[in-house]
Structures are given as C-alpha cells and as structure tokens.
Design a protein around this motif. Structure first.
Motif, PDB file in Angstrom:
ATOM      1  N   GLY A  58       0.811  -1.216   0.000  1.00  0.00           N
ATOM      2  CA  GLY A  58       0.000   0.000   0.000  1.00  0.00           C
ATOM      3  C   GLY A  58       0.837   1.254   0.000  1.00  0.00           C
ATOM      4  O   GLY A  58       0.382   2.315   0.437  1.00  0.00           O
ATOM      5  N   CYS A  59       2.089   1.126  -0.470  1.00  0.00           N
ATOM      6  CA  CYS A  59       3.013   2.263  -0.459  1.00  0.00           C
ATOM      7  C   CYS A  59       3.193   2.827  -1.860  1.00  0.00           C
ATOM      8  O   CYS A  59       2.980   2.155  -2.870  1.00  0.00           O
ATOM      9  CB  CYS A  59       4.373   1.840   0.113  1.00  0.00           C
ATOM     10  N   LYS A  60       3.660   4.060  -1.880  1.00  0.00           N
ATOM     11  CA  LYS A  60       3.920   4.734  -3.141  1.00  0.00           C
ATOM     12  C   LYS A  60       5.354   5.257  -3.130  1.00  0.00           C
ATOM     13  O   LYS A  60       5.785   5.889  -2.163  1.00  0.00           O
ATOM     14  CB  LYS A  60       2.946   5.891  -3.332  1.00  0.00           C
ATOM     15  N   ILE A  61       6.103   4.960  -4.210  1.00  0.00           N
ATOM     16  CA  ILE A  61       7.475   5.449  -4.328  1.00  0.00           C
ATOM     17  C   ILE A  61       7.463   6.773  -5.082  1.00  0.00           C
ATOM     18  O   ILE A  61       6.941   6.864  -6.199  1.00  0.00           O
ATOM     19  CB  ILE A  61       8.373   4.432  -5.059  1.00  0.00           C
ATOM     20  N   ILE A  62       8.022   7.812  -4.480  1.00  0.00           N
ATOM     21  CA  ILE A  62       8.049   9.150  -5.077  1.00  0.00           C
ATOM     22  C   ILE A  62       9.499   9.549  -5.325  1.00  0.00           C
ATOM     23  O   ILE A  62      10.347   9.413  -4.439  1.00  0.00           O
ATOM     24  CB  ILE A  62       7.374  10.178  -4.146  1.00  0.00           C
ATOM     25  N   VAL A  63       9.794  10.051  -6.508  1.00  0.00           N
ATOM     26  CA  VAL A  63      11.141  10.497  -6.872  1.00  0.00           C
ATOM     27  C   VAL A  63      11.173  12.023  -6.937  1.00  0.00           C
ATOM     28  O   VAL A  63      10.349  12.626  -7.620  1.00  0.00           O
ATOM     29  CB  VAL A  63      11.589   9.895  -8.218  1.00  0.00           C
ATOM     30  N   GLU A  64      12.111  12.632  -6.234  1.00  0.00           N
ATOM     31  CA  GLU A  64      12.282  14.084  -6.242  1.00  0.00           C
ATOM     32  C   GLU A  64      13.743  14.407  -6.561  1.00  0.00           C
ATOM     33  O   GLU A  64      14.636  13.997  -5.837  1.00  0.00           O
ATOM     34  CB  GLU A  64      11.910  14.688  -4.878  1.00  0.00           C
ATOM     35  N   LEU A  65      13.956  15.136  -7.672  1.00  0.00           N
ATOM     36  CA  LEU A  65      15.316  15.498  -8.087  1.00  0.00           C
ATOM     37  C   LEU A  65      15.479  17.006  -8.143  1.00  0.00           C
ATOM     38  O   LEU A  65      14.579  17.710  -8.628  1.00  0.00           O
ATOM     39  CB  LEU A  65      15.632  14.898  -9.462  1.00  0.00           C
ATOM     40  N   GLN A 113       9.590  -2.393   3.808  1.00  0.00           N
ATOM     41  CA  GLN A 113       9.268  -3.443   4.766  1.00  0.00           C
ATOM     42  C   GLN A 113       8.560  -2.904   5.998  1.00  0.00           C
ATOM     43  O   GLN A 113       7.642  -3.533   6.525  1.00  0.00           O
ATOM     44  CB  GLN A 113      10.552  -4.167   5.180  1.00  0.00           C
ATOM     45  N   PHE A 114       9.018  -1.715   6.461  1.00  0.00           N
ATOM     46  CA  PHE A 114       8.477  -1.173   7.713  1.00  0.00           C
ATOM     47  C   PHE A 114       7.586   0.047   7.487  1.00  0.00           C
ATOM     48  O   PHE A 114       7.450   0.887   8.359  1.00  0.00           O
ATOM     49  CB  PHE A 114       9.641  -0.835   8.656  1.00  0.00           C
ATOM     50  N   THR A 115       6.998   0.111   6.290  1.00  0.00           N
ATOM     51  CA  THR A 115       6.033   1.179   5.984  1.00  0.00           C
ATOM     52  C   THR A 115       4.783   0.536   5.376  1.00  0.00           C
ATOM     53  O   THR A 115       4.875  -0.286   4.459  1.00  0.00           O
ATOM     54  CB  THR A 115       6.626   2.189   4.983  1.00  0.00           C
ATOM     55  N   GLU A 116       3.652   0.902   5.874  1.00  0.00           N
ATOM     56  CA  GLU A 116       2.384   0.374   5.351  1.00  0.00           C
ATOM     57  C   GLU A 116       1.437   1.539   5.110  1.00  0.00           C
ATOM     58  O   GLU A 116       1.260   2.403   5.971  1.00  0.00           O
ATOM     59  CB  GLU A 116       1.785  -0.613   6.363  1.00  0.00           C
ATOM     60  N   GLU A 117       0.889   1.539   3.882  1.00  0.00           N
ATOM     61  CA  GLU A 117      -0.015   2.627   3.486  1.00  0.00           C
ATOM     62  C   GLU A 117       0.677   3.979   3.649  1.00  0.00           C
ATOM     63  O   GLU A 117       0.128   4.912   4.224  1.00  0.00           O
ATOM     64  CB  GLU A 117      -1.303   2.582   4.325  1.00  0.00           C
TER      65      GLU A 117
END
Length: 470
Positions: A341-348, A374-378
């Motif tokens: 339930g996680c979202k990967i966000i890229v900031e450059l 692993q240790f992040t949910e939603e």
C-alpha cells in the motif's frame, strides 16, 4: 637463576657510583699531592731566590747572613745548605767537608746555572723536597745553596686530605645506596604492578587498571597499558555481542531457510506424485522459483558481506545520473511497494550526477528502499537526489514505524535486529542489509546518516564525494 629487577638496578647504580668515585678519588688525590708538592717547591724557590740575590751583593759564603735566614726558616722546618764549586758542603758547619752526590745530569744543570728541584730526596738526611740554586759568575761555578723541607709534613697534609676524601666517598656511597634502593624499589613495584595486571588480563579480567603518569617512560607505558586494556575490554564485549547476534542470526537464517526449503520440497514431491492438479502446477512452480530466489539472496548477502569486509570488492567508478538509479530502483520495487500500500516518489533537484560503481550504488539504494518498504504500510517512500559543490546527496525517506533512539546506532551492526518480532523478512535481509550498505558507502569514501522518530518515519542520507566535473 632469578635475579630481581630491583637488585639489578641497585647493583648497577652502586657499581657505577663506586667505580666513578674510585676513579675520581685517585685523580683528586694525585692532583692534591702534586699541588701540595708544587706549592712547597714554589715556596722554596721564593726563599732561595731571595737568599741568593742578597748573597751576590755581600759574599756567597757570608755565614752571618745565612744564619739570619736559617733562624727565620726554622719555624717552617726549612734547612739551608751551602756547597762550593766542587759540591762539598760548607754550611751548616757540622756537615762541612761532606760531598753531595749529584748525578751527572744534575751537575750539568748546576754548571749551567740552572735552578732545579727534586720532590723527594734523601741525600741530605731525611726524605725531603729540595731546590738547588747554583751561583755562576761568568763561566765559573762559585758554588750554590740548597733549600730542603721534610716531606713528612707534606705527606701528612696529603694523608689528611685523603682521609677526608675517603670519609666523603663513604658517606656519599651510603646516601647513594639509600637513594638507589628507594628508587629501585619504586620502579620494581611499578613493574610488578604491570606484571600482575598482565597476569590478570591473561586470566580474562579486563577490569584491571594500573596507576599511570607522565613522569617517565614507565608511567607512559602504564598509560598505554590502560588504553590497551580498555580497547581489549571493548573488543571482548563486542566479540560477545557479535557471537550472541551471530547465534541469533543463525537461528533466524535456519528458521527462514526451513520454510522455503519445506515449500520447495513439498512442491517437488507433489509434482513427482501427481498430487498437484494441472491447473495449480504453474502456480506451484512459480512459488518454488520465488522461494529459490529467496534462498539465493540470503546466500549472496552473506558472501557479499564477507567480500566487502575483507576488501575483496573492486569498485569501477563511473559518472552516473542519479535519475537513472532511481528509475531502476522504482521499477524493481514498485510492485512490492504497491502490495504494502506504499507509493514510491522520486524528487530530483536538477540533474544531479554521482561518481560511483553502478552495481554497488544500485545495491545501496535498493537495500535501503527495501528496508523502508518493509516497515512502511499505506505510506510513502521518497527518493531524493541533489548535488552540492563537494557532494552528491541521496535521501531515502519513509513514513513508516520509525526506529527507537536506542536502536539507531546499532542498526549498522552485523546480525542486528531492532525488533525481535521481525523474524519473517520477505526480502532476505536478515540483519545484514544495512551493514552491507554502510560498508559500501565507506568504500566510496562517502558517509551515511540516519534520522528517525518512532511512529513517524525514517530518513537515510548518503553523501558521496564528487570526483570531478566535465
């Protein structure tokens, strides 16, 4: 044969001092004796020169004048003798007509009018110091006078001085012995203290401490010894902690390997005995493949850590765009992140570049990002990249459960797990991932830091130095 260090020092000190005093005593005694005889000789020369000078104006054989001088010199035990051109005594009268036995060399000096002295001579009676004053007129020897002073007084003076010198040397030796004994005992105790401390350490007691100082080399040795003991104590504690974690790690690995191996074994038996329906075979093979990859990751991580720790890893540094690294990481972990339930966000910030080994940099970012997922949910996992004048900065921040303050410094240690409940790790980390990350960052001459707040998330910041610019 055992010979204590204290007695070695004591013997060497007293031996050196004794030899030194004997040599100095002999030299001083000889010098004083020569000085006393020289002073007596100068005294006789002074009197004799005055007597001869006066007799030249009167008569060489003026008995009255000689008697006057003899009366004056009697108080100093100096005797005046007079001889003629043949060396026969003329004065004192009671010794007249006695010929003095001059050597050939002495007679030649007399004939030439040379004044000479003899420190110890017994030709005129008792052993005495003598000075001969010849009287020559033109080429003719008219005679001369001899002044004698008995050496018993001179020797008595020298012997008295030697007695004082002997007493002084004896007192000095006694004082030196006491001081040497005291110092040797102190040094012996200090060395014995180090010996006892060493024996205690050999028996496993690392709580020992010796008295140190900056006074001398033994004090500095004691200081270094204490530092060594502290280091040994820390190393011993670290070894114990590491062994405990290693045992726990082996237990965790055994537990984690048992599950996939049991799964794989069950699938193989099912396929062999046609116990799995045809429609489920593909799913079973896929599960076996996943479990196999999981085991491979576990083995590779252990091998990788040992290579890094023993400096067997060779880096191939190249210029890399941070955006490319983030893109690879996002592609590999996007599906896993969505399952959590996680979202990967890229900031450059612009188009930052980094000088690093491509595969190892991917490994660094992947490990940290996996850990964050692993240790992040939603929540969110944010990958940031920027460039300063000296460094390329990469940040991986999550909104997960965070790390307790007491655990932050320990997360880099091998086999460490902050939460004992984290026994089943779908990514095969098993307490090695972050330790590998730290070692790889150090190989790149970089630095990695972590900030975390329990319940709010964690941020890892990596600083990698810029090697140059195009």
């Amino acid at each position: 044969m055992k010979f204590k260090y204290m007695y070695q020092q004591l013997l060497s000190h007293i031996g050196i001092i004794t030899v030194a005093f004997i040599i100095v005593g002999i030299i001083v005694s000889q010098f004083v004796e020569a000085l006393v005889f020289k002073n007596k000789e100068e005294e006789l020369i002074s009197y004799g020169t005055e007597i001869v000078s006066e007799l030249k104006f009167i008569s060489l054989y003026d008995t009255i004048t000689i008697n006057k001088y003899q009366e004056v010199l009697d108080n100093q035990n100096i005797v005046i003798w007079q001889f003629d051109a043949q060396g026969t005594i003329q004065y004192p009268p009671e010794q007249s007509n006695v010929r003095i036995q001059f050597s050939k060399e002495e007679w030649n000096r007399i004939m030439n009018g040379q004044v000479f002295s003899v420190s110890v001579d017994d030709r005129l009676g008792n052993p005495s110091s003598i000075v001969v004053f010849p009287y020559v007129k033109g080429d003719y020897l008219l005679g001369g006078i001899i002044l004698t002073a008995p050496i018993r007084n001179t020797k008595a003076m020298v012997e008295e001085f030697n007695e004082y010198l002997g007493v002084t040397v004896l007192i000095t030796l006694v004082v030196s012995f006491i001081i040497s004994w005291f110092l040797s005992r102190i040094h012996g105790k200090r060395i014995k203290q180090l010996q006892n401390a060493t024996s205690a350490i050999a028996q496993g007691n690392y709580d020992i401490k010796v008295q140190d100082s900056d006074f001398d080399e033994i004090g500095e040795l004691a200081s270094d010894f204490n530092k060594m003991v502290e280091q040994l104590k820390r190393s011993n504690e670290e070894i114990k902690i590491l062994e405990n974690r290693k045992r726990q790690f082996i237990a965790d690995v055994s537990h984690e390997m048992r599950t996939p191996l049991t799964t794989i074994s069950g699938i193989i038996e099912g396929l062999r005995n046609d116990m799995i329906p045809e429609s489920e075979k593909e799913k079973g093979l896929q599960l076996a493949s996943q479990e196999t990859k999981r085991l491979i990751r576990l083995v590779n991580e252990n091998l990788d850590y040992e290579k890094i720790r023993s400096n067997q890893v060779k880096l191939h540094i190249e210029k890399i765009e941070v955006a490319d690294v983030f893109e690879v990481v996002e592609e590999q972990l996007d599906i896993i992140a969505k399952k959590r339930g996680c979202k990967i966000i890229v900031e450059l910030d612009g188009n930052p570049i980094v000088y690093a080994d491509y595969d190892r940099l991917i490994q660094i970012v992947l490990n940290i990002t996996k850990n964050s997922i692993q240790f992040t949910e939603e929540g969110e996992i944010i990958l940031r990249g920027k460039q300063t004048e000296k460094y390329t900065v990469i940040e991986i921040e999550d909104t997960g459960i965070g790390i307790a303050p007491d655990d932050i410094e320990n997360i880099w240690q091998r086999f460490y797990k902050a939460d004992v409940s984290r026994r089943s790790n779908p990514f095969g980390e098993f307490g090695l991932g972050l330790s590998i990350v730290q070692q790889l960052v150090r190989l790149h001459r970089g630095d990695i830091r972590v900030e975390s707040e329990k319940g709010k998330g964690t941020k890892f910041t990596i600083y990698l130095p810029l090697k140059g610019k195009d």
